[in-house]
Structures are given as C-alpha cells and as structure tokens.
Design an enzyme around this catalytic site. Sequence first.
Site, PDB file in Angstrom:
ATOM      1  N   CYS A 165     -18.147  14.691 -41.121  1.00 23.89           N
ATOM      2  CA  CYS A 165     -18.995  13.597 -41.659  1.00 23.89           C
ATOM      3  C   CYS A 165     -20.499  14.002 -41.635  1.00 23.89           C
ATOM      4  O   CYS A 165     -21.572  13.695 -42.235  1.00 23.89           O
ATOM      5  CB  CYS A 165     -18.957  12.458 -40.753  1.00 23.89           C
ATOM      6  SG  CYS A 165     -17.299  11.719 -40.854  1.00 23.89           S
TER       7      CYS A 165
HETATM    8  N1  COA Z   1      -6.259  -4.556 -34.469  1.00 21.97           N
HETATM    9  C1  COA Z   1      -6.298  -5.123 -33.359  1.00 21.97           C
HETATM   10  N2  COA Z   1      -6.605  -4.818 -32.133  1.00 21.97           N
HETATM   11  C2  COA Z   1      -6.736  -3.788 -31.664  1.00 21.97           C
HETATM   12  C3  COA Z   1      -6.829  -2.854 -32.700  1.00 21.97           C
HETATM   13  C4  COA Z   1      -6.701  -3.189 -34.145  1.00 21.97           C
HETATM   14  N3  COA Z   1      -6.682  -2.514 -34.999  1.00 21.97           N
HETATM   15  N4  COA Z   1      -7.369  -1.542 -32.234  1.00 21.97           N
HETATM   16  C5  COA Z   1      -7.309  -1.848 -30.925  1.00 21.97           C
HETATM   17  N5  COA Z   1      -7.042  -3.286 -30.398  1.00 21.97           N
HETATM   18  C6  COA Z   1      -7.064  -3.914 -29.405  1.00 21.97           C
HETATM   19  C7  COA Z   1      -6.870  -3.041 -28.347  1.00 21.97           C
HETATM   20  O1  COA Z   1      -5.496  -2.780 -27.930  1.00 21.97           O
HETATM   21  C8  COA Z   1      -7.450  -3.724 -27.240  1.00 21.97           C
HETATM   22  O2  COA Z   1      -6.812  -4.612 -26.681  1.00 21.97           O
HETATM   23  P1  COA Z   1      -6.887  -5.075 -25.083  1.00 21.97           P
HETATM   24  O3  COA Z   1      -8.301  -5.528 -24.777  1.00 21.97           O
HETATM   25  O4  COA Z   1      -5.879  -6.245 -24.911  1.00 21.97           O
HETATM   26  O5  COA Z   1      -6.328  -3.787 -24.494  1.00 21.97           O
HETATM   27  C9  COA Z   1      -8.844  -4.374 -27.663  1.00 21.97           C
HETATM   28  O6  COA Z   1      -8.367  -4.280 -29.158  1.00 21.97           O
HETATM   29  C10 COA Z   1     -10.176  -3.489 -27.668  1.00 21.97           C
HETATM   30  O7  COA Z   1      -9.699  -2.160 -27.975  1.00 21.97           O
HETATM   31  P2  COA Z   1     -10.717  -0.604 -27.830  1.00 21.97           P
HETATM   32  O8  COA Z   1     -10.027   0.518 -28.205  1.00 21.97           O
HETATM   33  O9  COA Z   1     -11.354  -0.949 -26.678  1.00 21.97           O
HETATM   34  O10 COA Z   1     -11.598  -1.297 -29.056  1.00 21.97           O
HETATM   35  P3  COA Z   1     -12.855  -0.727 -29.475  1.00 21.97           P
HETATM   36  O11 COA Z   1     -13.846  -1.975 -29.490  1.00 21.97           O
HETATM   37  O12 COA Z   1     -13.379   0.439 -28.572  1.00 21.97           O
HETATM   38  O13 COA Z   1     -12.931   0.072 -30.921  1.00 21.97           O
HETATM   39  C11 COA Z   1     -12.696   1.822 -32.182  1.00 21.97           C
HETATM   40  C12 COA Z   1     -11.934   0.729 -31.305  1.00 21.97           C
HETATM   41  C13 COA Z   1     -11.768   2.878 -32.754  1.00 21.97           C
HETATM   42  C14 COA Z   1     -13.110   0.919 -33.400  1.00 21.97           C
HETATM   43  C15 COA Z   1     -13.996   2.308 -31.669  1.00 21.97           C
HETATM   44  O14 COA Z   1     -13.759   3.066 -30.300  1.00 21.97           O
HETATM   45  C16 COA Z   1     -14.711   3.416 -32.475  1.00 21.97           C
HETATM   46  O15 COA Z   1     -14.976   2.878 -33.586  1.00 21.97           O
HETATM   47  N6  COA Z   1     -14.876   4.549 -32.143  1.00 21.97           N
HETATM   48  C17 COA Z   1     -15.624   5.596 -32.924  1.00 21.97           C
HETATM   49  C18 COA Z   1     -14.727   5.909 -34.047  1.00 21.97           C
HETATM   50  C19 COA Z   1     -15.345   6.557 -35.158  1.00 21.97           C
HETATM   51  O16 COA Z   1     -16.249   6.082 -35.819  1.00 21.97           O
HETATM   52  N7  COA Z   1     -14.885   7.633 -35.572  1.00 21.97           N
HETATM   53  C20 COA Z   1     -15.565   8.468 -36.671  1.00 21.97           C
HETATM   54  C21 COA Z   1     -16.973   9.057 -36.139  1.00 21.97           C
HETATM   55  S1  COA Z   1     -17.577  10.006 -37.470  1.00 21.97           S
END
Ligand code: COA
Length: 380
Positions: A165
């Site tokens: 990116c």
């Molecule tokens: N739909 C519904 N629920 C989801 C989900 C989805 N697509 N993905 C995760 N969940 C649930 C999880 O199971 C978890 O449930 P629980 O609390 O019952 O265990 C809850 O939502 C929170 O999950 P979590 O993984 O903690 O979410 P988060 O808020 O950390 O968001 C990402 C996950 C991937 C969006 C986040 O970590 C992120 O954006 N990371 C950076 C990724 C990125 O931008 N990469 C490119 C960089 S250039």
Amino acid sequence: MDSRDEVGIVQTSIIRSTGFWAPPDVITNAELVTSYNAYAARFNADNAEAITAGEIEAVPLSSAEFISHASGIERRHVFEKSGILDIDTLVPRIPPRGFDDISVQAEFAMRAVRPALEKAGVDGSEIDGVIVASSAQQRNFPGLSCEIQNLIGASGWSFDLTMACSSALYGLNIANAMIRSGQAKRILVCSPEIMTCINVHSRRDVHFIFGDAASAMLVEADDGTPGGWEVLGTHTQNKFSNHLRSDYGFINIAEWTVDPEFKPGLDQDGHRVFKDVVSFAPIVARDLMAQLELEPEAVRRAWLHQANIRMVDLIAKRILGRDRTEENAPSILEEYGNTSSSSVVMNFEMNSDDMKPGETGIMCAYGAGYGVGAAAIRKR
Ligand code: COA
C-alpha cells in the site's frame, strides 16, 4: 533547463499533476455480505460432519454493520462485480488477452495516466522515466512500466516496484531523488491497483477491505512554470512483518505440483497490523517533519492511506498533534475502501483544491512490509 548539465546542483522537484480512475462497478457492504454469507452457509452445510467432529472450523458469518463500524467502508469500486459476488468464483471475471493486446493492468493504469498528462499539458514523449509502483504486477516481464512507457511514447528508462500500500510514495521518493540530483527532468509514477484479484473474498476478516483504482503522479524538475506542489522532502522506512502477507506469485505453479490443494492467499492478523502500523507510520512521517523542521501546526492537511477509519484517526492525530477532522485529514474510505497504493494519491487529488499557495501538507502511506512512505509538499 537541462539539469543534467549542472552537476552537483540540486533541483527542486514538483508534483505537477495527478490523475486517478476508479471503475464504475460498485459493491455495497450489503451485497458483499449477502454473497459471503451464502458462501459460508454452503461451505458449512457441505462440511457439516467434519465441522461437528471438530476436524475443520465452520466459516463464520459476516455483517454489513460490523464492516461499517470496524472499517468505515460502505462500498468499493471494483474491476468486475459479478465474479466477485458469485460464490463459485469470488474473483473478478477477466478474459485472458492475446499476446499483442494491451495488458489488463496497463490499460487500467492508462485511465489515470492520461488525465495526469493532460492536466499538465505534457506529451508522453517528454517523460524521462516511468515507475509502476503498485502492490502487484500481472506478469513478471516485460515490466508493466515498459508497456506503459511504450503506450505513452516515452523513451528513457522504466521499472516496476512493489511495496504494497505504500508503493506510490516509494515511487515518489525515488522520483524526487532522481529529479533533485539531476538524473531526470520528468518522471511518471503510476499505481494501478486491482486488489480484488488477490483478495480472498471467502475470508471474513479481509473480504470487505479492498476496492480497485489506479492513480498517477507527474513529478518534474522546476522549470519556472507556476503551479504544482513543491516536494519539500520524502522519507521511506521498513520494518519486516509477516502479519500482512499475500503468497500469490511465480512459485505457485511449482508448489501445486507438490500440493495441488495449496491455496496461496492473503493472510493478515488484523489486530497486530492495526497496532503495529498505527505506532510505526507516524514515526516515519514525524521523522521527515523533523528533518524539514516542520512543526505539526505548520501542516494544514495530511493525506493518509485509506486502510481503516480508526487507523486513519489515530495516525492523523499522531502526525498532526490534533484530532482528525475531514478538513485536516480527509477520508475517502466510505466510497472506495482500501485501494492500496493508489489511495493516497486519490485522497490528495480529491482533497487539495482548497489549499492556498504556501500551505503545506503531508502524504503518508503504510502497509505490508511493513513499509511506510511519507512526503511533505507545499502548494506553489
Ligand atoms: N462480520 C461480523 N463480525 C465480525 C467480522 C465480520 N466481518 N469480523 C470479525 N467479527 C467479529 C469478531 O468475531 C468479534 O466477535 P466477538 O467479540 O464476539 O469475538 C468482533 O467482531 C470483533 O472482532 P475483531 O477482530 O476484534 O474486530 P476489529 O474491531 O479488530 O476489526 C479488522 C477487525 C480486521 C477490521 C481490524 O483489525 C483492522 O482493520 N485491522 C487492520 C487491517 C488493515 O487495514 N489491513 C490493511 C493495512 S494497509
């Protein structure tokens, strides 16, 4: 002015123009989730016994509300919609092209290159070098940059670079250095990103992240023509990590001869990436600002890579020393999602017309590698 005659003289480098293009096909979160959940339901039904026996894990369901809340993305523009939503394929449908046809990715790039050249009033033959700076290139050789160079009628040199990116700002870093040292007068940096081809739309934590778009920047030595943006400085830095990784590549065919089931995918530990990048990216931008003796208050705007709105909030605050607003660090995530390296240039182009001559902004892009690129620019 021929800067190459003036050995040792440092030229000022200017972003003369930019261009971008996003394809017209749009997938909303609701559409994407409907397709993903249908895929998950079918997988789970087909594998019910193994799932009950604990031999494999059920594919969890996704939700549009989660995506909006966790990422700030509402929809994304994509190269080809029907194949991505088809649960039998989950990738865009792209017919193979003939040997002598323009390649898909070069054609995609040209949609951003042409407006960038037109805005600058520059003919392709006036370009000394072409850098294709993107997360992936569709073939190993000849370089996509050679093809684009040929399409615009440029001579000189070209090369492809990849730093996920951050690629566009790695390209700008090199273009800036070459122009400042007098090795080139005009360099085109283009970032055609068709990330939906390498995204894994069957993985809940990544299926919603990427959209497709191309961008281009024309960087040139100052020849006295008014306008453009002076490049005050650029800086890039890496810190190796496996937490965001795509394994598609030229070894795959050899790997499939050993394990036909091997699926090269896109892997990420979202939590880890979030945490690591939010702490690393601002350090690189702040290092550049320190080199330039640029205080945060003197920076009107930050154009940040659009990965995730919470990352954008935190990184903006750490770079600018104040809370993010749409004025000081605009977001384009809602409409486009993460368009990889093209996003920072798109963001700049969409949100820079209101800046006044003399005002300064910071571009900052971050991603797999990890690689972080930053550029300080001032409107002329
Ligand atoms: N739909 C519904 N629920 C989801 C989900 C989805 N697509 N993905 C995760 N969940 C649930 C999880 O199971 C978890 O449930 P629980 O609390 O019952 O265990 C809850 O939502 C929170 O999950 P979590 O993984 O903690 O979410 P988060 O808020 O950390 O968001 C990402 C996950 C991937 C969006 C986040 O970590 C992120 O954006 N990371 C950076 C990724 C990125 O931008 N990469 C490119 C960089 S250039």
